[in-house]
Scaffold this motif. Structure first.
Motif, PDB file in Angstrom:
ATOM      1  N   LEU A   1       5.597 -12.811   4.895  1.00 55.99           N
ATOM      2  CA  LEU A   1       5.546 -11.954   3.706  1.00 55.99           C
ATOM      3  C   LEU A   1       6.144 -10.574   4.002  1.00 55.99           C
ATOM      4  CD1 LEU A   1       2.068 -12.880   2.220  1.00 55.99           C
ATOM      5  CD2 LEU A   1       4.298 -13.241   1.149  1.00 55.99           C
ATOM      6  N   GLN A   2       5.929 -10.067   5.196  1.00 56.19           N
ATOM      7  CA  GLN A   2       6.504  -8.779   5.580  1.00 56.19           C
ATOM      8  C   GLN A   2       8.025  -8.827   5.490  1.00 56.19           C
ATOM      9  OE1 GLN A   2       6.147  -7.647   9.754  1.00 56.19           O
ATOM     10  NE2 GLN A   2       5.778  -5.531   9.129  1.00 56.19           N
ATOM     11  N   ASP A   3       8.633  -9.898   5.970  1.00 55.72           N
ATOM     12  CA  ASP A   3      10.091 -10.036   5.897  1.00 55.72           C
ATOM     13  C   ASP A   3      10.576  -9.948   4.451  1.00 55.72           C
ATOM     14  OD1 ASP A   3      10.246 -10.346   8.654  1.00 55.72           O
ATOM     15  OD2 ASP A   3      10.445 -12.538   8.561  1.00 55.72           O
ATOM     16  N   VAL A   4       9.857 -10.602   3.540  1.00 53.98           N
ATOM     17  CA  VAL A   4      10.245 -10.612   2.130  1.00 53.98           C
ATOM     18  C   VAL A   4      10.136  -9.206   1.531  1.00 53.98           C
ATOM     19  CG1 VAL A   4       9.621 -11.488  -0.159  1.00 53.98           C
ATOM     20  CG2 VAL A   4       9.617 -13.038   1.808  1.00 53.98           C
TER      21      VAL A   4
ATOM     22  N   GLU B   1       8.720   5.721  12.189  1.00 55.10           N
ATOM     23  CA  GLU B   1       9.620   5.312  11.109  1.00 55.10           C
ATOM     24  C   GLU B   1       9.964   3.831  11.185  1.00 55.10           C
ATOM     25  OE1 GLU B   1      12.786   7.886  10.190  1.00 55.10           O
ATOM     26  OE2 GLU B   1      11.620   9.672  10.608  1.00 55.10           O
ATOM     27  N   HIS B   2       9.036   3.019  11.639  1.00 54.72           N
ATOM     28  CA  HIS B   2       9.250   1.578  11.733  1.00 54.72           C
ATOM     29  C   HIS B   2       8.020   0.888  11.144  1.00 54.72           C
ATOM     30  CE1 HIS B   2       6.401   1.548  15.057  1.00 54.72           C
ATOM     31  NE2 HIS B   2       7.089   2.537  15.601  1.00 54.72           N
TER      32      HIS B   2
ATOM     33  N   ALA C   1       0.803  -1.224   0.000  1.00 57.71           N
ATOM     34  CA  ALA C   1       0.000   0.000   0.000  1.00 57.71           C
ATOM     35  C   ALA C   1       0.835   1.273   0.000  1.00 57.71           C
ATOM     36  CB  ALA C   1      -0.956   0.004   1.191  1.00 57.71           C
ATOM     37  N   ALA C   2       1.989   1.270   0.643  1.00 64.30           N
ATOM     38  CA  ALA C   2       2.812   2.477   0.738  1.00 64.30           C
ATOM     39  C   ALA C   2       3.820   2.587  -0.404  1.00 64.30           C
ATOM     40  CB  ALA C   2       3.544   2.510   2.076  1.00 64.30           C
ATOM     41  N   LEU C   3       3.818   1.612  -1.301  1.00 59.27           N
ATOM     42  CA  LEU C   3       4.748   1.653  -2.423  1.00 59.27           C
ATOM     43  C   LEU C   3       4.069   2.318  -3.618  1.00 59.27           C
ATOM     44  CD1 LEU C   3       6.144  -1.971  -2.112  1.00 59.27           C
ATOM     45  CD2 LEU C   3       7.289   0.148  -1.436  1.00 59.27           C
ATOM     46  N   PRO C   4       4.794   3.170  -4.347  1.00 62.08           N
ATOM     47  CA  PRO C   4       4.163   3.881  -5.450  1.00 62.08           C
ATOM     48  C   PRO C   4       3.773   2.972  -6.618  1.00 62.08           C
ATOM     49  CG  PRO C   4       6.513   4.346  -5.371  1.00 62.08           C
ATOM     50  CD  PRO C   4       6.180   3.529  -4.153  1.00 62.08           C
TER      51      PRO C   4
ATOM     52  N   PRO D   1      10.294   0.276   5.866  1.00 66.67           N
ATOM     53  CA  PRO D   1       9.304  -0.328   6.767  1.00 66.67           C
ATOM     54  C   PRO D   1       7.958  -0.523   6.056  1.00 66.67           C
ATOM     55  CG  PRO D   1       9.639   1.980   7.340  1.00 66.67           C
ATOM     56  CD  PRO D   1      10.633   1.647   6.261  1.00 66.67           C
ATOM     57  N   LEU D   2       7.513  -1.754   5.998  1.00 63.77           N
ATOM     58  CA  LEU D   2       6.246  -2.088   5.333  1.00 63.77           C
ATOM     59  C   LEU D   2       5.453  -3.052   6.194  1.00 63.77           C
ATOM     60  CD1 LEU D   2       7.617  -2.637   1.731  1.00 63.77           C
ATOM     61  CD2 LEU D   2       6.336  -0.663   2.556  1.00 63.77           C
ATOM     62  N   PRO D   3       4.189  -2.808   6.435  1.00 66.59           N
ATOM     63  CA  PRO D   3       3.552  -1.521   6.196  1.00 66.59           C
ATOM     64  C   PRO D   3       4.040  -0.520   7.223  1.00 66.59           C
ATOM     65  CG  PRO D   3       1.998  -2.990   7.284  1.00 66.59           C
ATOM     66  CD  PRO D   3       3.249  -3.783   7.030  1.00 66.59           C
ATOM     67  N   PRO D   4       4.181   0.751   6.815  1.00 63.98           N
ATOM     68  CA  PRO D   4       4.712   1.739   7.755  1.00 63.98           C
ATOM     69  C   PRO D   4       3.722   2.078   8.861  1.00 63.98           C
ATOM     70  CG  PRO D   4       4.074   2.781   5.695  1.00 63.98           C
ATOM     71  CD  PRO D   4       3.908   1.299   5.499  1.00 63.98           C
TER      72      PRO D   4
END
Length: 141
Positions: free
Chosen positions: A89-92, A108-109, A31-34, A100-103
């Motif tokens: 999946l978050q680790d990948v 900032e984590h 979601a936070a990636l363009p 940081p995903l999802p932020p």
């Protein structure tokens, strides 16, 4: 289609609910990636005489990561399965994108997956700061 939608491929014998579960988690992470073009392939195998749910993540047609979950986890509660899949999946995604995903909104984590009454993304520093159900993350701000 939302620009961050991540295609998910599963074997035909997997139920649509499982496909949606993996897609929801991937969409939260993206979601936070363009712009994002990963392809997730989910396969079931028994490579070491122990049944595993094997997940392989491809980014731009290059295999980036694979991980396994014991098939017995499919018999566990859906919220625990959602949390475990989200964690892996978050680790990948973090490894691939270096962010940081999802932020966590305002921090900032990344958020961390946790099971409360349901599987949730929560702030690891202040659980009261921000949380949402895994699969319902939306970029804030």
């Amino acid at each position: 289609m939302h620009p961050s939608r991540v295609p998910v491929r599963c074997p035909d014998h997997f139920p649509d609910g499982f496909r949606r579960l993996v897609a929801q988690i991937a969409d939260d992470l993206a979601a936070a990636l363009p712009r994002l073009h990963p392809e997730l392939r989910v396969e079931v195998g028994d490579p070491t005489d122990r049944p595993l749910l094997a997940c392989t993540v491809w980014f731009d047609h290059v295999r980036r990561a694979a991980f396994g979950l014991p098939v017995r986890m499919l018999n566990a509660g859906v919220e625990q399965l959602r949390r475990n899949l989200a964690e892996r999946l978050q680790d990948v995604f973090i490894e691939e994108y270096g962010r940081p995903l999802p932020p966590c909104p305002g921090h900032e984590h990344p958020l961390v997956p946790e099971v409360r009454d349901a599987a949730m993304w929560v702030c690891p520093n202040d659980p009261g700061h921000w949380s949402c159900r895994i699969g319902d993350y939306r970029v804030v701000g």
